[in-house]
Motif scaffolding. Structure first.
Motif, short mmCIF file in Angstrom:
data_model
loop_
_atom_site.label_atom_id
_atom_site.label_comp_id
_atom_site.label_asym_id
_atom_site.label_seq_id
_atom_site.Cartn_x
_atom_site.Cartn_y
_atom_site.Cartn_z
N LEU A 1 0.72 -1.03 -0.01
CA LEU A 1 0.18 -0.07 -0.08
C LEU A 1 0.82 1.17 -0.08
O LEU A 1 1.43 1.50 1.25
CB LEU A 1 -0.92 0.27 1.31
CG LEU A 1 -1.99 1.20 1.01
CD1 LEU A 1 -2.94 0.90 0.17
CD2 LEU A 1 -2.59 1.10 2.88
N LEU A 2 1.00 1.98 -1.08
CA LEU A 2 1.97 3.00 -1.14
C LEU A 2 1.19 4.38 -1.22
O LEU A 2 1.63 5.28 -0.66
CB LEU A 2 2.43 2.93 -2.55
CG LEU A 2 3.29 1.85 -2.78
CD1 LEU A 2 4.06 2.13 -4.26
CD2 LEU A 2 4.65 1.74 -1.93
N LYS A 3 -0.05 4.46 -1.33
CA LYS A 3 -0.90 5.77 -1.14
C LYS A 3 -1.04 6.15 0.10
O LYS A 3 -1.47 5.26 1.07
CB LYS A 3 -2.21 5.42 -2.07
CG LYS A 3 -2.59 6.77 -2.21
CD LYS A 3 -4.29 6.78 -2.64
CE LYS A 3 -5.20 6.27 -1.65
NZ LYS A 3 -6.47 6.14 -2.12
N GLY A 4 -0.46 7.30 0.46
CA GLY A 4 -0.77 7.77 1.80
C GLY A 4 0.09 7.05 2.98
O GLY A 4 -0.06 7.02 4.00
N ALA A 5 1.30 6.59 2.35
CA ALA A 5 2.11 5.67 2.96
C ALA A 5 2.63 6.58 4.41
O ALA A 5 3.09 6.12 5.38
CB ALA A 5 3.04 4.83 2.58
N ASP A 6 2.73 7.75 4.13
CA ASP A 6 3.52 8.62 4.98
C ASP A 6 2.61 8.90 6.01
O ASP A 6 3.18 9.29 7.25
CB ASP A 6 3.83 9.98 4.05
CG ASP A 6 4.96 9.99 3.26
OD1 ASP A 6 5.62 8.87 3.42
OD2 ASP A 6 5.16 10.81 2.42
N ASP A 7 1.64 8.74 5.82
CA ASP A 7 0.53 9.10 7.18
C ASP A 7 -0.07 7.75 7.74
O ASP A 7 -1.32 8.14 7.96
CB ASP A 7 -0.46 10.28 6.64
CG ASP A 7 -1.17 10.71 7.93
OD1 ASP A 7 -0.60 10.72 9.10
OD2 ASP A 7 -2.18 11.35 7.87
N THR A 8 0.95 6.90 8.06
CA THR A 8 0.19 5.64 8.73
C THR A 8 -0.52 5.70 10.03
O THR A 8 -1.30 5.29 10.38
CB THR A 8 1.39 4.62 8.94
OG1 THR A 8 2.65 5.17 9.46
CG2 THR A 8 1.69 4.03 7.44
N VAL A 9 0.06 6.95 10.76
CA VAL A 9 -0.47 7.39 11.87
C VAL A 9 -2.00 7.77 11.88
O VAL A 9 -2.80 7.41 12.58
CB VAL A 9 0.43 8.36 12.72
CG1 VAL A 9 0.03 8.53 14.25
CG2 VAL A 9 1.99 7.77 12.70
N GLY A 10 -2.10 8.46 11.08
CA GLY A 10 -3.28 9.14 10.80
C GLY A 10 -4.49 8.03 10.41
O GLY A 10 -5.35 8.25 10.87
N MET A 11 -3.97 7.30 9.44
CA MET A 11 -4.95 6.07 9.07
C MET A 11 -5.33 5.27 10.33
O MET A 11 -6.38 5.06 10.51
CB MET A 11 -4.28 5.34 7.88
CG MET A 11 -4.01 6.09 6.54
SD MET A 11 -2.85 5.23 5.46
CE MET A 11 -3.61 3.68 5.29
N LEU A 12 -4.17 5.03 11.01
CA LEU A 12 -4.43 4.19 12.09
C LEU A 12 -5.35 4.75 13.24
O LEU A 12 -6.26 4.35 13.73
CB LEU A 12 -2.88 3.85 12.83
CG LEU A 12 -3.07 2.42 13.46
CD1 LEU A 12 -2.95 1.47 12.73
CD2 LEU A 12 -1.60 2.55 14.31
N ALA A 13 -4.95 6.22 13.29
CA ALA A 13 -6.20 6.79 14.30
C ALA A 13 -7.52 6.83 13.75
O ALA A 13 -8.28 6.57 14.60
CB ALA A 13 -5.25 8.35 14.34
N GLU A 14 -7.62 6.94 12.59
CA GLU A 14 -8.85 7.15 12.00
C GLU A 14 -9.72 5.85 12.23
O GLU A 14 -10.78 5.52 12.68
CB GLU A 14 -9.04 7.47 10.37
CG GLU A 14 -8.99 9.05 10.32
CD GLU A 14 -8.69 9.36 8.79
OE1 GLU A 14 -8.93 8.31 7.95
OE2 GLU A 14 -8.66 10.61 8.74
N LEU A 15 -9.02 4.80 11.85
CA LEU A 15 -9.64 3.40 12.00
C LEU A 15 -9.80 3.10 13.66
O LEU A 15 -10.79 2.60 14.05
CB LEU A 15 -8.58 2.18 11.73
CG LEU A 15 -8.46 2.08 10.06
CD1 LEU A 15 -7.34 1.00 9.87
CD2 LEU A 15 -9.74 1.67 9.81
#
Lengths: 170, 346, 176, 233
Positions: free
Chosen positions: C129-143
């Motif tokens: 998963l390359l798209k938005g890989a810089d913001d893993t923290v944000g993705m994790l937080a949203e989940l």
């Protein structure tokens, strides 16, 4: 490298070699320089000389000027054992042990007449006649108690001795 | 001046690619060069820092401090280093030799790893991690294990006692340490240290987060095992704490690592609360140095003012005061951010 | 991202991290000194964290270091030190009896089968998963704080209950 | 309020950080020692009459000497005098008891040595002493030379330990300090007082008192002048 051919003694030859070896002697000089400027003391004492030791570390006399102020509570990290008090039979094993725990090269200062000879307590049944009866002493500082300046004088004398490389390695 | 080091890195990288290296290998080589430079700077810096601490502590006590070797005694630490290098290396016969020997290395490696993420200027850091702050905290927590290894491996009661104390202290103070940084993260909305610096363009976070700054300062003092929280090596009670059995260079490595930690934590403090490398007139890498040294001087000031406090007071202070205060700070920050959005200020 | 081919640097780093992890994990089991086992557990955690970092899951890696290597293993070592009252050289299992080997072997085999089945039967995405890989923290937080907030809070309450229970077990309840 | 004391403490260290250092630079600048400071024990062989008071008064058996009976004059002759300094505790009992003031403490405190044997001090009889005794013939001359010798000795004593010697003619310690300072700066005064002290003690006391008063007046004058100068500024 020139060797004195007249000397047949092997030991002398080795010493001569060591003396003429430029690399080793230069390093030795550097090491002695470093050692002589950083005696980290471990203080032993009973009552009056240690007060002067404290004064020596405090503001007016300031041991730190020579870089000797890093007083270690651990023999493993100390270079200089300052014995400032009479050695009783009960303290003898402690002193011997601390001395054995210090890493080489190490030095001992006998500070005050009690440490040198037992001082006024020399006739006591439990007092040893000086530290040098159990461990080798490098500098004796007579006094009762020793002035802080006299302690500095002793340490600076020891510095001269170390810089000349005249110290034992056991 | 501003982009001096960045340009140097670019030149080196260009030279490496012109040699026929693929970009990834060039980057790796450059990374190692950066590491070596960081380590060299750390070592030199610490030689100066130890001299500075001796001098500053002397001035606090109206003494002169080292003044015989070189101008103002500046070579004093070099003499000490030479002496420590040539000291006999004792490994106690009853010690666990593998653990005893590994502990100082582990400690210094962990301490140097902290510098990976600290921005030393505009675009100057070893790696620009997007979770830099968290990385810093997590690597910092590893030094506990090194102390534990030193304490247990020495097979000495003082060492073990010191290790137990240091672990209890560091584990408890990690919580307020991390919590106090959370407020900053909430405001800046990022864990990347460069982003946090950029978020402080107008206002430093020390003004927005004064409580967090104070709690972080206290917790950091405890994490660094510095006075007045230097329980792990309390000389009067524990002779030397976890380092009791270490001699010569092994002990010096511990000492070096402690100062490395001090510089790292101070640099982080300057980055997170004091605007990082931002500042007028001077180049950015000079600003971070000035700010870091300012924080270090405050650490010295605190250390040479306060006496050591008791172990149980220390623990209860962490759990009963610092943790609630830092949690409250998070709540307050969240409320503040909502209020700010509601008013339409941000 | 950079494309890799053959035995690239990426593979080399993975091999090193995996090697350290596996060796350390073996060390945990095979060391006879329990302190050595605990310390190699730390090393295994660090190796796993390195693999997380390589998979672009930096947050997970950092948490792995912070929680497992930095806190939990420290507590394990701490507990071992405080309760250990015999020479450290003979603290781990030296010669397990046949029954123990059998029980342990069975459990391990079952776990391994389940794991392999789970890996083999899952439908894994073929690309990273390359798209938005810089913001893993944000993705994790949203989940975690969005879709799965109930589970997240339930886990937090579970931990709180555990802490309270531990305190009561340790301190005891005073009868008034 | 909590934390007030901490801030106060920080303030104190901050204040001291900028104050002047109080350190004495010992090897470069020698310390100012009090006049009665007891440094190293000194012995003057020629003045000793081998009475043994010092040896008897020493609590630690530091002192010892050897004598020989002279065949002609039936006087005790001092052969050697030993100070085993390593037992000394600087109590000053020997110096107080000595009737000839030939044993006294000087201000030298740099006594450290590399060998324990070096701490012990042994004084042997100098050869000139025997020769001088043979030379002395005429009574009158002897009397004169004796007086001269006494004056010389007194001068020496005054130089070495002024406080102790002057306490015989002056009562107040303050006066003693003033006079000793005066004598250090002016050799003539020192010679005069020494001569008078040997010949006539009462007169010496009067002269000394005069000197002290004069010095006090001078001091007062300079002080007032200094104050006046300040006021003018």
């Amino acid at each position: 490298m020139v060797l004195d051919t007249k000397k047949n003694d092997n030991l002398n030859d080795v010493e001569e070699l060591a003396r003429n070896n430029i690399l080793v002697t230069t390093f030795e000089k550097l090491w002695n320089w470093g050692r002589s400027w950083s005696f980290w003391p471990l203080n032993y004492g009973c009552n009056c000389c240690p007060i002067e030791v404290m004064a020596a570390g405090a503001g007016r006399f300031d041991q730190a000027r020579f870089g000797y102020e890093v007083v270690r509570a651990v023999p493993r990290q100390a270079d200089l054992l300052t014995v400032a008090g009479p050695i009783t039979l009960k303290m003898k094993p402690a002193i011997e042990r601390v001395w054995a725990q210090m890493p080489e090269p190490k030095w001992v200062i006998a500070m005050g007449n009690c440490a040198i000879s037992g001082g006024p307590f020399k006739d006591g049944y439990s007092v040893l006649p000086g530290v040098d009866s159990i461990i080798p002493v490098d500098v004796y500082i007579p006094g009762c108690p020793v002035r802080p300046e006299a302690l500095f004088h002793g340490m600076l004398e020891l510095k001269k001795k170390v810089q000349q490389g005249e110290y034992r390695r056991s | 001046m501003e982009a001096l080091f960045v340009n140097l890195a670019a030149v080196l990288s260009g030279w490496l690619t012109s040699l026929g290296l693929s970009p990834i290998w060039a980057d790796t080589v450059l990374l190692f060069v950066k590491w070596i430079i960081v380590i060299t700077i750390i070592t030199l810096n610490i030689i100066i820092l130890i001299w500075l601490e001796r001098k500053v502590s002397a001035f606090f006590q109206e003494r002169l401090g080292p003044n015989r070797l070189g101008p103002f005694g500046i070579f004093q630490t070099i003499a000490d280093a030479i002496k420590l290098l040539t000291k006999e290396d004792i490994v106690p016969s009853a010690a666990d030799k593998l653990i005893f020997k590994t502990a100082p290395m582990f400690f210094i490696v962990v301490a140097v790893m902290l510098y990976t993420v600290i921005p030393m200027g505009q675009g100057m850091e070893v790696i620009n991690l997007n979770i830099g702050l968290l990385f810093f905290i997590s690597i910092g927590s590893l030094s506990t294990i090194a102390l534990l290894m030193a304490g247990w491996g020495s097979n000495n009661k003082w060492s073990l006692m010191g290790a137990v104390r240091s672990v209890a202290q560091m584990v408890s103070y990690e919580i307020p340490l991390a919590f106090s940084l959370l407020g900053v993260v909430m405001i800046s909305g990022s864990l990347n240290l460069q982003d946090i610096v950029a978020a402080q363009g107008k206002l430093w976070f020390i003004i927005l987060q004064p409580i967090a700054f104070i709690t972080y300062f206290i917790a950091a003092t405890a994490e660094l095992n510095r006075g007045p929280f230097d329980m792990p090596e309390a000389e009067q009670e524990l002779t030397g704490g976890a380092y009791t059995e270490y001699t010569g260079m092994r002990w010096a490595l511990f000492f070096l690592a402690e100062y490395t930690n001090l510089v790292a934590v101070s640099a982080l403090m300057a980055t997170v609360f004091l605007g990082g490398w931002q500042g007028p007139w001077l180049p950015s890498w000079l600003w971070i140095i000035i700010k870091t040294y300012g924080v270090i001087l405050v650490f010295f000031w605190v250390k040479w003012t306060f006496p050591r406090i008791r172990m149980d007071h220390l623990m209860s202070f962490s759990w009963k005061v610092l943790v609630p205060v830092s949690l409250g700070n998070i709540l307050l920050t969240g409320a503040g951010i909502y209020f700010c959005r509601w008013m339409g200020w941000c | 991202m950079i494309e890799f081919s053959g035995l690239s640097l990426y593979d080399a780093v993975f091999t090193a991290a995996a090697g350290v992890t596996v060796t350390a994990a073996l060390g945990v089991v095979l060391f006879r000194n329990i302190i050595y086992s605990a310390l190699s557990l730390v090393l295994a955690f660090l190796g796993v964290a390195a693999i997380y970092f390589q998979l672009n899951a930096g947050f997970l890696g950092v948490i792995q270091i912070l929680v497992y290597a930095g806190a939990i293993s420290v507590l394990i070592i701490f507990a071992i030190m405080l309760v250990m009252n015999r020479p450290a050289g003979r603290t781990n299992l030296t010669s397990p009896r046949t029954r123990e080997v059998f029980t342990g072997g069975t459990i391990t085999a079952m776990m391994l089968t389940a794991l392999i089945a789970a890996i083999g039967l899952s439908d894994w995405p073929k690309t990273v998963l390359l798209k938005g890989a810089d913001d893993t923290v944000g993705m994790l937080a949203e989940l975690m704080l969005g879709d799965y907030v109930v589970a997240f809070e339930a886990a937090a309450i579970l931990l709180l209950v555990a802490v309270v229970g531990a305190i009561i077990l340790a301190k005891g309840v005073e009868n008034k | 309020m909590n934390g007030q004391g901490l801030i106060k403490g920080l303030g104190i260290t901050f204040k001291h950080f900028f104050q002047k250092e109080i350190t004495e630079q010992y090897p470069d600048v020698m310390p100012q020692l009090a006049p009665r400071f007891r440094g190293c024990l000194q012995f003057e062989f020629e003045k000793c009459i081998a009475c043994g008071i010092c040896v008897n008064s020493c609590p630690n058996n530091v002192l010892s000497f050897e004598t020989e009976k002279d065949e002609n004059s039936k006087k005790k002759k001092l052969l050697s005098y030993t100070i085993d300094f390593q037992h000394c505790m600087f109590c000053n009992l020997c110096a107080e008891g000595c009737p000839k003031q030939c044993i006294y403490f000087d201000h030298n405190f740099e006594l450290s040595s590399f060998k324990r044997e070096d701490i012990k001090m042994v004084y042997l009889r100098p050869a000139e002493m025997d020769m001088r005794e043979e030379e002395s013939t005429n009574g009158q001359e002897q009397q004169e030379s004796k007086e001269q010798k006494q004056i010389d000795a007194m001068q020496k004593a005054l130089q070495k330990n002024p406080g102790k010697v002057l306490s015989k003619i002056l009562e107040q310690e303050e006066d003693i300090i003033i006079l000793s300072e005066l004598m250090q700066s002016d050799e003539k005064t020192a010679g005069k007082i020494a001569e008078l002290m040997v010949k006539d003690k009462e007169k010496a006391a009067k002269v000394a008192a005069g000197f002290v008063n004069k010095a006090k007046k001078n001091r007062a004058k300079t002080e007032t002048a200094g104050e006046g100068g300040d006021a003018n500024d």
